[in-house]
Scaffold this motif. Structure first.
Motif, PDB file in Angstrom:
ATOM      1  N   MET A 105      32.707  42.977  44.688  1.00 20.05           N
ATOM      2  CA  MET A 105      32.063  43.334  45.957  1.00 20.05           C
ATOM      3  C   MET A 105      30.813  44.169  45.721  1.00 20.05           C
ATOM      4  SD  MET A 105      35.074  44.215  48.623  1.00 20.05           S
ATOM      5  CE  MET A 105      35.935  42.908  49.475  1.00 20.05           C
ATOM      6  N   VAL A 154      40.805  42.092  51.188  1.00 20.47           N
ATOM      7  CA  VAL A 154      39.347  42.163  51.276  1.00 20.47           C
ATOM      8  C   VAL A 154      38.939  43.180  52.339  1.00 20.47           C
ATOM      9  CG1 VAL A 154      37.292  40.868  52.023  1.00 20.47           C
ATOM     10  CG2 VAL A 154      38.886  39.862  50.368  1.00 20.47           C
ATOM     11  N   LEU A 211      29.851  36.256  48.185  1.00 26.14           N
ATOM     12  CA  LEU A 211      31.073  36.475  47.418  1.00 26.14           C
ATOM     13  C   LEU A 211      32.151  35.541  47.946  1.00 26.14           C
ATOM     14  CD1 LEU A 211      32.729  38.152  45.325  1.00 26.14           C
ATOM     15  CD2 LEU A 211      33.311  39.673  47.227  1.00 26.14           C
ATOM     16  N   THR A 212      32.801  34.838  47.044  1.00 30.09           N
ATOM     17  CA  THR A 212      33.941  34.002  47.400  1.00 30.09           C
ATOM     18  C   THR A 212      35.160  34.571  46.708  1.00 30.09           C
ATOM     19  OG1 THR A 212      32.547  32.040  47.591  1.00 30.09           O
ATOM     20  CG2 THR A 212      34.919  31.677  47.358  1.00 30.09           C
ATOM     21  N   VAL A 240      31.197  37.104  52.769  1.00 25.16           N
ATOM     22  CA  VAL A 240      32.437  37.043  52.010  1.00 25.16           C
ATOM     23  C   VAL A 240      33.268  35.904  52.584  1.00 25.16           C
ATOM     24  CG1 VAL A 240      34.551  38.235  51.313  1.00 25.16           C
ATOM     25  CG2 VAL A 240      32.435  39.542  51.604  1.00 25.16           C
TER      26      VAL A 240
END
Length: 146
Positions: free
Chosen positions: A22, A69, A32-33, A84
């Protein structure tokens, strides 16, 4: 899915990997995955045996990953990644991450997952990913050497 990919499994090592990914995605202004994998069983041929309940379990894994997350973003406070995406899939964890690495700029994994051999310095998934990924790999150690 260009950008940074992080594989998480609920272990402390993957939580540290998620935090690092992150922060890195925010610095790079990269998407971001987050990928979590509901592991499947290998059949005699070595191919995955999928059951109808696997999709429901993958969805549950994705929901749990989304909660992780959200907690991590709140804990970190500052600016997070611009985007994300959280995915929950059924499959072999290393295989899923290696396949995802084909289109990624970087893949991040914890040094050990939730498997049973805690004395290993590098878990089987992180070892396979570092050897077979098609992009740079970052392996995050949590500092716990137990």
């Amino acid at each position: 899915m260009p950008g940074i990919i992080v594989g998480i499994d609920g272990s402390d090592h993957s939580t540290h990997a998620l935090e690092w990914a992150m922060k890195e995605a925010a610095i790079r202004h990269a998407p971001l995955t987050v990928i979590t994998v509901h592991p499947v069983i290998a059949g005699f041929s070595g191919r995955a045996l999928a059951y109808p309940t696997d999709d429901a379990l993958a969805d549950k894994a994705r929901e749990t990953a989304q909660e992780e997350v959200d907690k991590t973003l709140a804990r970190l406070g500052g600016p997070g990644p611009e985007t994300v995406t959280v995915q929950g899939v059924s499959g072999f964890p290393a295989e899923v991450l290696i396949t995802a690495s084909r289109d990624a700029d970087m893949i991040v994994v914890g040094s050990r997952g939730s498997g049973g051999f805690s004395r290993l310095l590098l878990g089987s998934v992180s070892s396979q990913v570092t050897h077979h990924a098609q992009c740079p790999v970052v392996v995050i150690h949590s500092g716990d050497r137990s």
